[in-house]
Design a protein around this motif. Structure first.
Motif, PDB file in Angstrom:
ATOM      1  N   TYR A  33       0.723  -1.213   0.054  1.00 33.39           N
ATOM      2  CA  TYR A  33       0.015   0.036  -0.129  1.00 33.39           C
ATOM      3  C   TYR A  33       0.771   1.402  -0.007  1.00 33.39           C
ATOM      4  O   TYR A  33       0.439   2.357  -0.409  1.00 33.39           O
ATOM      5  CB  TYR A  33      -0.935  -0.106   1.143  1.00 33.39           C
ATOM      6  N   VAL A  34       1.890   1.050   0.083  1.00 35.26           N
ATOM      7  CA  VAL A  34       2.917   2.380   0.365  1.00 35.26           C
ATOM      8  C   VAL A  34       3.333   2.735  -1.114  1.00 35.26           C
ATOM      9  O   VAL A  34       3.907   1.695  -1.732  1.00 35.26           O
ATOM     10  CB  VAL A  34       3.948   2.348   1.396  1.00 35.26           C
ATOM     11  N   ALA A  35       3.373   4.001  -1.527  1.00 43.76           N
ATOM     12  CA  ALA A  35       3.443   4.266  -2.849  1.00 43.76           C
ATOM     13  C   ALA A  35       4.956   3.858  -3.321  1.00 43.76           C
ATOM     14  O   ALA A  35       5.895   4.385  -2.332  1.00 43.76           O
ATOM     15  CB  ALA A  35       3.150   5.504  -3.082  1.00 43.76           C
ATOM     16  N   SER A  36       5.432   3.519  -4.545  1.00 43.51           N
ATOM     17  CA  SER A  36       6.793   3.366  -4.488  1.00 43.51           C
ATOM     18  C   SER A  36       7.297   4.739  -5.468  1.00 43.51           C
ATOM     19  O   SER A  36       6.579   5.312  -5.784  1.00 43.51           O
ATOM     20  CB  SER A  36       7.234   2.128  -5.342  1.00 43.51           C
ATOM     21  N   SER A  37       8.380   4.619  -5.406  1.00 44.53           N
ATOM     22  CA  SER A  37       9.163   6.027  -6.168  1.00 44.53           C
ATOM     23  C   SER A  37       9.456   5.770  -7.630  1.00 44.53           C
ATOM     24  O   SER A  37       9.982   6.679  -8.383  1.00 44.53           O
ATOM     25  CB  SER A  37      10.433   6.379  -5.541  1.00 44.53           C
ATOM     26  N   PHE A  38       9.024   4.637  -8.214  1.00 45.35           N
ATOM     27  CA  PHE A  38       9.008   4.147  -9.479  1.00 45.35           C
ATOM     28  C   PHE A  38       7.741   4.286 -10.425  1.00 45.35           C
ATOM     29  O   PHE A  38       6.933   3.528  -9.683  1.00 45.35           O
ATOM     30  CB  PHE A  38       9.811   2.764  -9.505  1.00 45.35           C
ATOM     31  N   TYR A  39       7.904   4.820 -11.429  1.00 45.73           N
ATOM     32  CA  TYR A  39       6.800   4.994 -12.342  1.00 45.73           C
ATOM     33  C   TYR A  39       7.051   4.453 -13.698  1.00 45.73           C
ATOM     34  O   TYR A  39       8.008   4.616 -14.140  1.00 45.73           O
ATOM     35  CB  TYR A  39       5.815   6.722 -12.071  1.00 45.73           C
ATOM     36  N   TYR A  40       6.077   3.741 -14.365  1.00 49.06           N
ATOM     37  CA  TYR A  40       6.564   3.363 -15.636  1.00 49.06           C
ATOM     38  C   TYR A  40       5.399   3.716 -16.520  1.00 49.06           C
ATOM     39  O   TYR A  40       4.149   3.922 -16.430  1.00 49.06           O
ATOM     40  CB  TYR A  40       6.480   1.853 -15.767  1.00 49.06           C
ATOM     41  N   THR A  41       5.543   4.189 -17.703  1.00 52.67           N
ATOM     42  CA  THR A  41       4.716   4.413 -18.732  1.00 52.67           C
ATOM     43  C   THR A  41       5.194   3.924 -20.258  1.00 52.67           C
ATOM     44  O   THR A  41       6.252   3.682 -20.363  1.00 52.67           O
ATOM     45  CB  THR A  41       4.484   5.920 -18.948  1.00 52.67           C
ATOM     46  N   GLN A  42       4.215   3.908 -21.004  1.00 57.12           N
ATOM     47  CA  GLN A  42       4.571   3.556 -22.420  1.00 57.12           C
ATOM     48  C   GLN A  42       4.273   4.630 -23.287  1.00 57.12           C
ATOM     49  O   GLN A  42       3.124   5.433 -23.070  1.00 57.12           O
ATOM     50  CB  GLN A  42       3.867   2.342 -23.015  1.00 57.12           C
ATOM     51  N   ILE A  43       4.966   5.139 -24.169  1.00 53.66           N
ATOM     52  CA  ILE A  43       4.449   6.234 -25.104  1.00 53.66           C
ATOM     53  C   ILE A  43       4.675   5.530 -26.438  1.00 53.66           C
ATOM     54  O   ILE A  43       5.731   5.103 -26.932  1.00 53.66           O
ATOM     55  CB  ILE A  43       5.672   7.446 -25.046  1.00 53.66           C
ATOM     56  N   PRO A  44       3.454   5.488 -27.398  1.00 52.57           N
ATOM     57  CA  PRO A  44       3.667   5.260 -28.715  1.00 52.57           C
ATOM     58  C   PRO A  44       4.653   5.723 -29.615  1.00 52.57           C
ATOM     59  O   PRO A  44       4.598   7.016 -29.406  1.00 52.57           O
ATOM     60  CB  PRO A  44       2.041   5.283 -29.075  1.00 52.57           C
ATOM     61  N   GLU A  45       5.234   5.238 -30.475  1.00 55.58           N
ATOM     62  CA  GLU A  45       6.222   5.733 -31.293  1.00 55.58           C
ATOM     63  C   GLU A  45       5.625   6.641 -32.343  1.00 55.58           C
ATOM     64  O   GLU A  45       6.302   7.299 -32.913  1.00 55.58           O
ATOM     65  CB  GLU A  45       7.183   4.741 -31.738  1.00 55.58           C
ATOM     66  N   ASP A  46       4.395   6.302 -32.647  1.00 63.70           N
ATOM     67  CA  ASP A  46       3.843   6.861 -33.786  1.00 63.70           C
ATOM     68  C   ASP A  46       3.197   8.388 -33.442  1.00 63.70           C
ATOM     69  O   ASP A  46       2.486   8.762 -34.430  1.00 63.70           O
ATOM     70  CB  ASP A  46       2.718   5.845 -34.624  1.00 63.70           C
ATOM     71  N   GLU A  47       3.151   8.360 -32.184  1.00 66.55           N
ATOM     72  CA  GLU A  47       2.521   9.743 -31.910  1.00 66.55           C
ATOM     73  C   GLU A  47       3.346  10.821 -31.643  1.00 66.55           C
ATOM     74  O   GLU A  47       4.484  10.585 -31.113  1.00 66.55           O
ATOM     75  CB  GLU A  47       1.693   9.435 -30.826  1.00 66.55           C
ATOM     76  N   VAL A  48       3.111  12.104 -31.787  1.00 66.59           N
ATOM     77  CA  VAL A  48       4.012  13.185 -31.502  1.00 66.59           C
ATOM     78  C   VAL A  48       3.954  13.640 -30.044  1.00 66.59           C
ATOM     79  O   VAL A  48       2.782  13.770 -29.687  1.00 66.59           O
ATOM     80  CB  VAL A  48       3.484  14.441 -32.414  1.00 66.59           C
ATOM     81  N   ASN A  49       4.952  13.623 -29.207  1.00 69.97           N
ATOM     82  CA  ASN A  49       4.897  14.161 -27.860  1.00 69.97           C
ATOM     83  C   ASN A  49       5.223  15.458 -27.887  1.00 69.97           C
ATOM     84  O   ASN A  49       6.100  16.136 -28.240  1.00 69.97           O
ATOM     85  CB  ASN A  49       6.100  13.233 -27.211  1.00 69.97           C
ATOM     86  N   GLU A  50       4.403  16.169 -27.020  1.00 74.34           N
ATOM     87  CA  GLU A  50       4.492  17.490 -26.776  1.00 74.34           C
ATOM     88  C   GLU A  50       4.621  17.890 -25.342  1.00 74.34           C
ATOM     89  O   GLU A  50       3.849  17.103 -24.550  1.00 74.34           O
ATOM     90  CB  GLU A  50       3.329  18.382 -27.453  1.00 74.34           C
ATOM     91  N   ASP A  51       5.383  18.827 -25.157  1.00 69.02           N
ATOM     92  CA  ASP A  51       5.600  19.123 -23.552  1.00 69.02           C
ATOM     93  C   ASP A  51       4.092  20.129 -23.318  1.00 69.02           C
ATOM     94  O   ASP A  51       3.808  20.880 -24.003  1.00 69.02           O
ATOM     95  CB  ASP A  51       6.818  20.155 -23.318  1.00 69.02           C
ATOM     96  N   SER A  52       3.915  19.904 -21.947  1.00 68.06           N
ATOM     97  CA  SER A  52       2.814  20.719 -21.765  1.00 68.06           C
ATOM     98  C   SER A  52       2.993  21.738 -20.791  1.00 68.06           C
ATOM     99  O   SER A  52       4.116  21.997 -20.293  1.00 68.06           O
ATOM    100  CB  SER A  52       1.667  20.035 -21.080  1.00 68.06           C
TER     101      SER A  52
END
Length: 52
Positions: A33-52
């Motif tokens: 139940y204690v949140a870990s300090s590691f987070y994982y995500t997947q970003i599709p290669e065919d989409e443009v990533n923009e900073d918000s």
């Protein structure tokens, strides 16, 4: 005198079990139940990533 000795041993065992159970429960809680300090995500290669 023998009854006091047996009673003392039983009390000591019960206290030891309670303390061991508390340590086990704390470890279980931290693992689940204690949140870990590691987070994982997947970003599709065919989409443009923009900073918000």
């Amino acid at each position: 005198m023998e009854k006091k000795t047996k009673k003392g041993i039983v009390i000591a065992v019960v206290v030891l079990l309670v303390v061991a159970g508390a340590f086990w429960a704390k470890g279980y809680y931290n693992d689940r139940y204690v949140a870990s300090s590691f987070y994982y995500t997947q970003i599709p290669e065919d989409e443009v990533n923009e900073d918000s």
